[in-house]
Design a protein around this motif. Structure first.
Motif, PDB file in Angstrom:
ATOM      1  N   LEU A  74      17.992   4.198   1.812  1.00 29.92           N
ATOM      2  CA  LEU A  74      16.660   4.172   1.219  1.00 29.92           C
ATOM      3  C   LEU A  74      16.322   5.510   0.569  1.00 29.92           C
ATOM      4  CD1 LEU A  74      14.933   2.386   4.223  1.00 29.92           C
ATOM      5  CD2 LEU A  74      15.461   1.344   2.010  1.00 29.92           C
ATOM      6  N   ASN A  75      15.586   5.428  -0.548  1.00 29.84           N
ATOM      7  CA  ASN A  75      15.171   6.627  -1.273  1.00 29.84           C
ATOM      8  C   ASN A  75      13.703   6.988  -1.047  1.00 29.84           C
ATOM      9  OD1 ASN A  75      17.733   6.890  -2.516  1.00 29.84           O
ATOM     10  ND2 ASN A  75      17.167   5.394  -4.086  1.00 29.84           N
ATOM     11  N   HIS A  76      12.972   6.105  -0.359  1.00 26.44           N
ATOM     12  CA  HIS A  76      11.527   6.305  -0.226  1.00 26.44           C
ATOM     13  C   HIS A  76      11.219   7.613   0.492  1.00 26.44           C
ATOM     14  CE1 HIS A  76       7.301   5.375   0.747  1.00 26.44           C
ATOM     15  NE2 HIS A  76       7.377   4.616  -0.338  1.00 26.44           N
ATOM     16  N   SER A  77      10.171   8.286   0.007  1.00 31.40           N
ATOM     17  CA  SER A  77       9.827   9.605   0.543  1.00 31.40           C
ATOM     18  C   SER A  77       9.370   9.574   1.994  1.00 31.40           C
ATOM     19  CB  SER A  77       8.725  10.241  -0.318  1.00 31.40           C
ATOM     20  OG  SER A  77       7.563   9.418  -0.325  1.00 31.40           O
ATOM     21  N   SER A  78       8.981   8.396   2.491  1.00 38.15           N
ATOM     22  CA  SER A  78       8.511   8.319   3.874  1.00 38.15           C
ATOM     23  C   SER A  78       9.650   8.221   4.880  1.00 38.15           C
ATOM     24  CB  SER A  78       7.589   7.106   4.048  1.00 38.15           C
ATOM     25  OG  SER A  78       8.331   5.902   3.959  1.00 38.15           O
ATOM     26  N   VAL A 129       1.356   3.561   1.716  1.00 31.40           N
ATOM     27  CA  VAL A 129       2.686   4.153   1.905  1.00 31.40           C
ATOM     28  C   VAL A 129       3.635   3.134   2.518  1.00 31.40           C
ATOM     29  CG1 VAL A 129       3.990   5.916   3.161  1.00 31.40           C
ATOM     30  CG2 VAL A 129       1.826   6.517   2.074  1.00 31.40           C
ATOM     31  N   ASP A 132       4.592   0.363   0.096  1.00 29.26           N
ATOM     32  CA  ASP A 132       5.515   0.915  -0.897  1.00 29.26           C
ATOM     33  C   ASP A 132       6.922   1.004  -0.308  1.00 29.26           C
ATOM     34  OD1 ASP A 132       5.624   1.848  -3.604  1.00 29.26           O
ATOM     35  OD2 ASP A 132       6.022   3.854  -2.821  1.00 29.26           O
ATOM     36  N   LEU A 133       7.012   1.399   0.961  1.00 29.08           N
ATOM     37  CA  LEU A 133       8.303   1.416   1.648  1.00 29.08           C
ATOM     38  C   LEU A 133       8.845  -0.002   1.799  1.00 29.08           C
ATOM     39  CD1 LEU A 133      10.591   2.542   3.417  1.00 29.08           C
ATOM     40  CD2 LEU A 133       9.007   2.485   5.357  1.00 29.08           C
ATOM     41  N   TYR A 135       8.402  -2.441  -0.093  1.00 31.75           N
ATOM     42  CA  TYR A 135       8.897  -2.903  -1.392  1.00 31.75           C
ATOM     43  C   TYR A 135      10.375  -2.552  -1.553  1.00 31.75           C
ATOM     44  CZ  TYR A 135       9.363  -3.461  -6.454  1.00 31.75           C
ATOM     45  OH  TYR A 135       9.787  -3.857  -7.702  1.00 31.75           O
ATOM     46  N   GLU A 136      10.738  -1.310  -1.204  1.00 35.57           N
ATOM     47  CA  GLU A 136      12.148  -0.927  -1.309  1.00 35.57           C
ATOM     48  C   GLU A 136      12.989  -1.651  -0.261  1.00 35.57           C
ATOM     49  OE1 GLU A 136      15.204   2.889  -1.385  1.00 35.57           O
ATOM     50  OE2 GLU A 136      13.064   3.238  -1.037  1.00 35.57           O
TER      51      GLU A 136
END
Length: 829
Positions: A74-78, A129, A132-133, A135-136
Motif C-alpha cells: 500500500l502507498n497510502h500515507s496512513s 482518512v 481514502d485508505l 479505497y486503495e
C-alpha cells in the motif's frame, strides 16, 4: 488471552541482532500474540518500532509474512510500513518485524485519556482518512482484517510545524493470516464500530448547529447505514469508498443549502432521504413525509406480537418510528391526541444491540446467559421512562404520582435507591438503568468476571408494564407496543435472537412486541431453551411484500400518490405537485393485450401511475429512486419547469428508465455477497423461461386461450434444502429477488411456499403483471434452478409453439400449467 509471550525485561537495553546499533530501549505494549518495543540507533539518531512474535504464535510455514506484505503493498500515507524482518526462530524462537516508529498513541488509549479532544471535525477527518485508505485497499483487493481502535494510531502534533494537528496511522494488518487461530474481521463493520466509539465521546447538546448537522449525517447515514449495509441493491454507497468519500465531502455544501431553507420540513429534491435512517432525528421531516395510507398499518397497530417483514426499503422503519410516542411528542403534536390511542409506542433500533453484542454466541458460563436480556430490558425501560418523564414535564402525570411510582420501581427493579433529593423520579431511574446497560455490556466483554447481581429475566419488563398501567391513571388500559426495528440475522445473530425471544415472544395483556426483520429467513422462531414459536399462536407475520402484491390497485395508487405529493410539496416551487403530472396515468391496456404484443415481437412501453402501482412490491424506496432517474433522464428539474404539458416525462423516457433501473438492480445484486452473481443467473433463467411461455404457450381452460403469463413459481411438493442449496434459496428471499408466500398451495394440496418475482423486474424480462399463471416445477426442477440455473433454462425454455396437451406430454417432474387448480383469491387477472 495472552499466548506464550516472553518477559519484557528480557529485551530492554539489549541489541537487536542484525540491525546495526539499534537497541530495544522502551516497551510500548502487547497484544495477544506479540510484544511491541521502541528501538533506537545512536548512530542514525532514529527510532523504530519492533514487533516481537514467539514462534508458537505464527501460522505454519511462511504465512507470517502476510502482515508486512499487506502493509508494504500500500502507498497510502496512513499506513505504517514494515522496513525489515529478523528470523530468530532457530536461536531464540522468535520473529521480529521492524516498522516505522509513530510518535503518538493508539486510538483506544487516546479515547480513554483525551475524550474531550474528540470533536466533530476530528471524527470527520478520521473517517475521511480511513475511507481514502479503504479505497486503495479495495482497489488492490486487500483486506486489513483486524481493524479496531487498538490498531489505529493518533500522532502527537509536532511542535516544530505550524498548525500541526493529529494524524491517523494504521498498523497490524491481517492478524488472521499471521496467527494460527485468529479470524479476519470485516473492515467496513469494524470502521462502523470505531466511528461509534468516536461519536459517543461528543456531547451533542454542546456543539454548534453545523456540527450537529454533520454529527447526524455521520451517525444516521454512515454509522447506522452505509458502513454496515451489505446489500448493494439497496444502498449504492455500501462497500463503495469512492462514493462514500463523495458523500462525506458533500456534507458541508448540503448544510449551507439547508441554511437557505426556512422550513425544517423542506427537501432539496423530492428524492432525498430514501430511508428512515437517513432522516435521523429530524422528527418534523419524518412527520411531513410519512403517509398514513401505508398498507398494513391496521395489522401493525393490532394487539398481538408481530413479525413484520418485506423487501428492504418498504417502509418498516418509517412506520415504526412514526408510531412511537416519543416521535409524536417531539413533533409537537397534541399530547392529549397521542394519549387517545390505545397504546404507547416505544421505538428501539437493533443497531444498538449489534454494536453492543457483535457476533454474539451463547456463553459457556450459565450465569452470563441473561446478560443480553438484562441489557434489552433495561434499555426498553429507559425508553418507557423517558416517555413518562416527558408526561410529567407536560403536567399529565402529577409529581406526587411520579414519586410514588418511582419508589415502587426502585424496589421492583432491585436497584439501590440513591440518597439524592430527586431520587424518586423517572429521570433518576433512567440514569441508573443506563448504568445497568453499560454494566451488562462490560460483563459480557469480560467473561471471567463474576456476576454478583440478579439479572432481569423474560418477565421483568412485563411486570413493570403491569405496575405502570395499574398505578398511572393515564396509562390505564393502554398497552405498551415495543417496536423493535431491524431484528435481522446475521447482524443480530441467531443465538442472540434465540436468547432475546424469551422476552419478545411473551404473550400477555400489558406489552406487545412488533419486530421488523428484513426477510422471512432473517428471523429465528425459537429460543435457547429449545422452544419453537408458532405463527398464529405466539406471533403473527405481516409480509409487506405480499400485502402490496395482494392489495387493491386503488389502495396502492392512493398510497403512492400520497407519498409523492408529500415529497413534491416539501420542495419549494417544484414543477409538479402530484405523480400524475410527472408521469401520467399510463395506457389502458390489459395484461392479455400486452402479452400478445410481447409474443408477436412488438415494442412494449411501460409508463405511468398504473405501471408504478403494478411494479410495487412494497419497496417504495425503489420507486422513489426510479422517479429520480426518470427526472434526471428527462433533463432535470430545470427542464421540467419549461414543459407546459402533462405528463412532464415522456413515456419513452419512462420506459427506458424502468428497464435500466431493473438492470442496475441485477448488476448490484451480482456484486452483493458471494452468491450474488449466481442469484442474478437464477432470476435471469426464470425470466427467460417465463418469457418463452408467453411466446409459445397458451393458458388452458381460459376463454380465448390467452398467452401463458407467469411471474411466479409454484412447486409441486415442499422442497427440503440443505447446505449450499439452502444458503442460495435463503439469499433469494433475503435479497427479495423473489417474494415468498408461505401459504401457497401445491398440486397435491400441501402448503408449499410460492415465489413471486420482484415486481419491478417484470418489464425487464418482457413479462406481464397478470396474476393468473404460474411456472409449476417439480422438486428436482426447482433444485436444478437453484443449483444450476443455466442447465434449467436450457432444458425448460420453449423455442416453438407447443400444443394444448403440452402438459400431458411432459414427465411428471417437468413444467406444466397450473390453471386447472382453484387459486387463492388474491391473484387477479
Amino acid at each position: 488471552m495472552l499466548k506464550d509471550l516472553p518477559p519484557v525485561e528480557d529485551f530492554i537495553n539489549t541489541s537487536i541482532e542484525g540491525d546495526g546499533d539499534f537497541r530495544f530501549v522502551e516497551y510500548l505494549g502487547r497484544g495477544c500474540y506479540a510484544l511491541v518495543f521502541r528501538g533506537y540507533s545512536e548512530t542514525l539518531k532514529q527510532s523504530a518500532a519492533y514487533k516481537v512474535i514467539p514462534s508458537a504464535n505464527l501460522a505454519p510455514g511462511e504465512s507470517w509474512k502476510i502482515e508486512p506484505q499487506k502493509a508494504n503493498l500500500l502507498n497510502h500515507s496512513s499506513v505504517v510500513h514494515c522496513r525489515a524482518y529478523f528470523d530468530w526462530r532457530e536461536s531464540k524462537g522468535l520473529v521480529v518485524l521492524k516498522y516505522d516508529f509513530v510518535e503518538g498513541t493508539s486510538l483506544f488509549k487516546f479515547l480513554k485519556n483525551n475524550k474531550n479532544q474528540v470533536t466533530v471535525p476530528f471524527v470527520k477527518s478520521f473517517l475521511h482518512v480511513m475511507l481514502d485508505l479503504f479505497y486503495e485497499l479495495q482497489s488492490r483487493g486487500i483486506e486489513h482484517g483486524d481493524f479496531h481502535s487498538g490498531n489505529i494510531l493518533v500522532t502527537n502534533p509536532s511542535p516544530f510545524q505550524r498548525n500541526s494537528a493529529e494524524e491517523f496511522r494504521v498498523t497490524d494488518f491481517g492478524i488472521g493470516g499471521l496467527t494460527s487461530d485468529a479470524k479476519l474481521t470485516d473492515d467496513f463493520e469494524q470502521l462502523a464500530r470505531v466511528l461509534t466509539l468516536l461519536l459517543q465521546c461528543i456531547d451533542y447538546q454542546k456543539i454548534s448547529p453545523e456540527d450537529k448537522y454533520v454529527f447526524n449525517i455521520l451517525n444516521d447515514h454512515f454509522r447506522a447505514k452505509h458502513l454496515i449495509e451489505k446489500d448493494l441493491t439497496l444502498d449504492p454507497l455500501a462497500r463503495n469508498p469512492d462514493k462514500l468519500l463523495e458523500r462525506l465531502e458533500q456534507i458541508e455544501a448540503d448544510y449551507e443549502a439547508t441554511q437557505s431553507k426556512s422550513e425544517r420540513t423542506s427537501l432539496l429534491t423530492p428524492f432525498d432521504y430514501l430511508s428512515c435512517e437517513q432522516i435521523g432525528q429530524q422528527h418534523s421531516l419524518l412527520h411531513a413525509l410519512y403517509s398514513n395510507k401505508f398498507l398494513g398499518i391496521d395489522e401493525i397497530e393490532g394487539a398481538n406480537n408481530l413479525v413484520v417483514t418485506g423487501p428492504r426499503g418498504c417502509g418498516k422503519s418509517t412506520v415504526f418510528r412514526s408510531l412511537s410516542f416519543k416521535h409524536q411528542l417531539q413533533n409537537e403534536t397534541s399530547t392529549a391526541s397521542d394519549l387517545s390511542r390505545g397504546y404507547i409506542g416505544i421505538y428501539y433500533h437493533c443497531n444498538d444491540l449489534y454494536f453492543k453484542f457483535p457476533r454474539y454466541a451463547t456463553p459457556q458460563r450459565v450465569e452470563a446467559l441473561d446478560l443480553p436480556l438484562h441489557y434489552l430490558v433495561a434499555r426498553l425501560l429507559v425508553e418507557i421512562l423517558d416517555v413518562l418523564h416527558k408526561l410529567v414535564n407536560s403536567g399529565i402525570i402529577p409529581a406526587l404520582k411520579e414519586a410514588t411510582v418511582s419508589r415502587a420501581l426502585w424496589e421492583k427493579l432491585n436497584l439501590k435507591r440513591p440518597s439524592l433529593p430527586n431520587a424518586d423520579s423517572f429521570e433518576a431511574l433512567i440514569v441508573k438503568l443506563t448504568d445497568q446497560c453499560q454494566w451488562a455490556v462490560e460483563k459480557h466483554r469480560c467473561p471471567d468476571q463474576p456476576i454478583k447481581r440478579i439479572l432481569y429475566g423474560p418477565d421483568s419488563l412485563l411486570l413493570i408494564c403491569e405496575l405502570l398501567q395499574k398505578e398511572v391513571s393515564v396509562l390505564a388500559n393502554k398497552r405498551f407496543y415495543c417496536f423493535i426495528d431491524d431484528y435481522s440475522m446475521p447482524h443480530i445473530t441467531e443465538t442472540l435472537q434465540q436468547n432475546l425471544n424469551r422476552l419478545l415472544m411473551q404473550r400477555n395483556e400489558f406489552c406487545f412486541f412488533k419486530m421488523a426483520t428484513e426477510s422471512p429467513v432473517s428471523y429465528a422462531a425459537s429460543d435457547i431453551d429449545g422452544k419453537s414459536y408458532v405463527e398464529g399462536r405466539e406471533f403473527e407475520v405481516l409480509n409487506l411484500g405480499l400485502t402490496y402484491l395482494r392489495g387493491e390497485e386503488s389502495l396502492k395508487l392512493e398510497f403512492l400518490d400520497d407519498v409523492f405529493v408529500k415529497r413534491f410539496n416539501a420542495v419549494p416551487d417544484y414543477p409538479v405537485s402530484n405523480l400524475s403530472a410527472l408521469i401520467g396515468d399510463g395506457d389502458s391496456i390489459s395484461a392479455n393485450e400486452m402479452a400478445i404484443k410481447i409474443a408477436e415481437g412488438e415494442k412494449t412501453e411501460w409508463w405511468g401511475r398504473s405501471t408504478f402501482s403494478s411494479m410495487c412490491s412494497g419497496d417504495i424506496h425503489q420507486l422513489i429512486t426510479l422517479a429520480r432517474k426518470m427526472v434526471s433522464d428527462a433533463g432535470g428539474t430545470d427542464v421540467l419547469k419549461g414543459i407546459s404539458t402533462d405528463p412532464k416525462i415522456k413515456p419513452s423516457i419512462q420506459n427506458k428508465a424502468i428497464r435500466t433501473h431493473a438492470g442496475d438492480f441485477l448488476k448490484s445484486l451480482a456484486d452483493s455477497g458471494q452468491n450474488g452473481a449466481h442469484l442474478r443467473q437464477i432470476v435471469t433463467s426464470f425470466g427467460n423461461v417465463a418469457n418463452s411461455y408467453i411466446k409459445f404457450k397458451r393458458s388452458k381452460n381460459e376463454t380465448g386461450r390467452p398467452r401463458h403469463q407467469a411471474s411466479r413459481i409454484e412447486v409441486r411438493e415442499a422442497p427440503v434444502f440443505h447446505g449450499k442449496e439452502r444458503e442460495i434459496y435463503d439469499d433469494l428471499i433475503r435479497y427479495s429477488v423473489f417474494i415468498q408466500d408461505p401459504r401457497g398451495k401445491s398440486f397435491t394440496g400441501q402448503i408449499v411456499p410460492r415465489l413471486y418475482l420482484r415486481r419491478f423486474l417484470i418489464p425487464h424480462f418482457n413479462l406481464t403483471f397478470s396474476g393468473r399463471d404460474s411456472l409449476l416445477l417439480g422438486v428436482d426442477d426447482f433444485r436444478q434452478l437453484i443449483l444450476n440455473p443455466r442447465a434449467f433454462e436450457d432444458r425448460k425454455i420453449l423455442k416453438r409453439e407447443v400444443p394444448d396437451n403440452f402438459e400431458e406430454m411432459q414427465n411428471s417432474q417437468d413444467v406444466f400449467d397450473f390453471n386447472e387448480q382453484n387459486d387463492d383469491s388474491h391473484d387477479a387477472n
